[in-house]
Scaffold this motif. Structure first.
Motif, mmCIF file in Angstrom:
data_model
loop_
_atom_site.group_PDB
_atom_site.id
_atom_site.type_symbol
_atom_site.label_atom_id
_atom_site.label_comp_id
_atom_site.label_asym_id
_atom_site.label_seq_id
_atom_site.Cartn_x
_atom_site.Cartn_y
_atom_site.Cartn_z
ATOM 1 N N ARG A 202 58.559 55.749 8.118
ATOM 2 C CA ARG A 202 57.472 54.858 8.530
ATOM 3 C C ARG A 202 58.005 53.790 9.482
ATOM 4 O O ARG A 202 59.194 53.476 9.492
ATOM 5 N N ALA A 203 57.101 53.193 10.238
ATOM 6 C CA ALA A 203 57.488 52.131 11.161
ATOM 7 C C ALA A 203 57.949 50.891 10.392
ATOM 8 O O ALA A 203 58.818 50.155 10.860
ATOM 9 N N TYR A 204 57.372 50.675 9.210
ATOM 10 C CA TYR A 204 57.730 49.509 8.397
ATOM 11 C C TYR A 204 58.098 49.983 7.002
ATOM 12 O O TYR A 204 57.383 50.774 6.408
ATOM 13 N N ASP A 205 59.196 49.470 6.485
ATOM 14 C CA ASP A 205 59.605 49.764 5.119
ATOM 15 C C ASP A 205 59.187 48.620 4.211
ATOM 16 O O ASP A 205 59.176 47.461 4.615
ATOM 17 N N HIS A 206 58.842 48.938 2.985
ATOM 18 C CA HIS A 206 58.512 47.911 1.999
ATOM 19 C C HIS A 206 59.810 47.300 1.480
ATOM 20 O O HIS A 206 60.748 48.010 1.151
ATOM 21 N N ARG A 207 59.867 45.996 1.426
ATOM 22 C CA ARG A 207 61.042 45.306 0.899
ATOM 23 C C ARG A 207 60.606 44.192 -0.033
ATOM 24 O O ARG A 207 59.564 43.589 0.158
ATOM 25 N N ILE A 208 61.417 43.939 -1.034
ATOM 26 C CA ILE A 208 61.226 42.793 -1.908
ATOM 27 C C ILE A 208 62.355 41.834 -1.598
ATOM 28 O O ILE A 208 63.532 42.148 -1.804
ATOM 29 N N HIS A 209 62.003 40.684 -1.062
ATOM 30 C CA HIS A 209 63.009 39.701 -0.672
ATOM 31 C C HIS A 209 63.413 38.879 -1.894
ATOM 32 O O HIS A 209 62.573 38.268 -2.541
ATOM 33 N N LEU A 210 64.696 38.883 -2.220
ATOM 34 C CA LEU A 210 65.218 38.130 -3.354
ATOM 35 C C LEU A 210 65.897 36.864 -2.862
ATOM 36 O O LEU A 210 66.340 36.779 -1.719
ATOM 37 N N GLN A 211 65.956 35.900 -3.741
ATOM 38 C CA GLN A 211 66.697 34.684 -3.429
ATOM 39 C C GLN A 211 68.177 35.036 -3.313
ATOM 40 O O GLN A 211 68.669 35.884 -4.065
ATOM 41 N N PRO A 212 68.908 34.428 -2.387
ATOM 42 C CA PRO A 212 70.341 34.730 -2.246
ATOM 43 C C PRO A 212 71.088 34.513 -3.570
ATOM 44 O O PRO A 212 70.873 33.512 -4.267
ATOM 45 N N GLY A 213 71.881 35.522 -3.954
ATOM 46 C CA GLY A 213 72.690 35.418 -5.166
ATOM 47 C C GLY A 213 71.961 35.785 -6.444
ATOM 48 O O GLY A 213 72.549 35.777 -7.515
ATOM 49 N N SER A 214 70.677 36.093 -6.384
ATOM 50 C CA SER A 214 69.951 36.426 -7.612
ATOM 51 C C SER A 214 70.190 37.885 -7.993
ATOM 52 O O SER A 214 70.400 38.735 -7.140
ATOM 53 N N ALA A 215 70.163 38.135 -9.295
ATOM 54 C CA ALA A 215 70.366 39.491 -9.805
ATOM 55 C C ALA A 215 69.026 40.202 -9.892
ATOM 56 O O ALA A 215 67.992 39.561 -10.041
ATOM 57 N N PRO A 216 69.006 41.525 -9.830
ATOM 58 C CA PRO A 216 67.748 42.256 -9.990
ATOM 59 C C PRO A 216 67.127 41.964 -11.362
ATOM 60 O O PRO A 216 67.836 41.734 -12.342
ATOM 61 N N VAL A 217 65.808 41.963 -11.429
ATOM 62 C CA VAL A 217 65.108 41.681 -12.679
ATOM 63 C C VAL A 217 65.353 42.789 -13.690
ATOM 64 O O VAL A 217 65.614 42.544 -14.857
ATOM 65 N N ALA A 218 65.257 44.044 -13.261
ATOM 66 C CA ALA A 218 65.473 45.175 -14.162
ATOM 67 C C ALA A 218 66.387 46.177 -13.456
ATOM 68 O O ALA A 218 66.298 46.377 -12.264
ATOM 69 N N VAL A 219 67.267 46.785 -14.227
ATOM 70 C CA VAL A 219 68.182 47.761 -13.644
ATOM 71 C C VAL A 219 68.000 49.075 -14.353
ATOM 72 O O VAL A 219 67.879 49.138 -15.546
#
Length: 89
Positions: A72-89
């Motif tokens: 696609r022309a645009y990919d979906h991204r979730i922008h995280l705060q710098p240094g933050s860990a993922p909510v769920a792994v």
């Protein structure tokens, strides 16, 4: 179509078209590989060709996917705060 009543336990879809109540019943308990619907016993396909027309017109929607979706022309991204860990792994 206006209001549509879905009953996922009974596998039915009911709506009004041209002043008549239409009810589509699903076939079988488990979801088939390709959707198969039948009109209520009181009606025939000759009287209501809407279902058959819709299934033919949109048949490509029911085919199994072959590989990944196109780029696609645009990919979906979730922008995280710098240094933050993922909510769920």
């Amino acid at each position: 179509l206006g209001p549509i009543l879905w009953d996922f336990d009974a596998l039915t879809m009911t709506f009004w078209r041209l002043g008549r109540r239409i009810r589509w019943d699903g076939v079988g308990g488990a979801a088939p590989a390709t959707p198969q619907l039948q009109l209520a016993a009181a009606t025939s396909e000759a009287e209501h060709p809407l279902l058959e027309h819709l299934l033919q017109q949109h048949g490509d929607l029911f085919t199994e996917p072959q590989g990944l979706p196109p780029a696609r022309a645009y990919d979906h991204r979730i922008h995280l705060q710098p240094g933050s860990a993922p909510v769920a792994v």
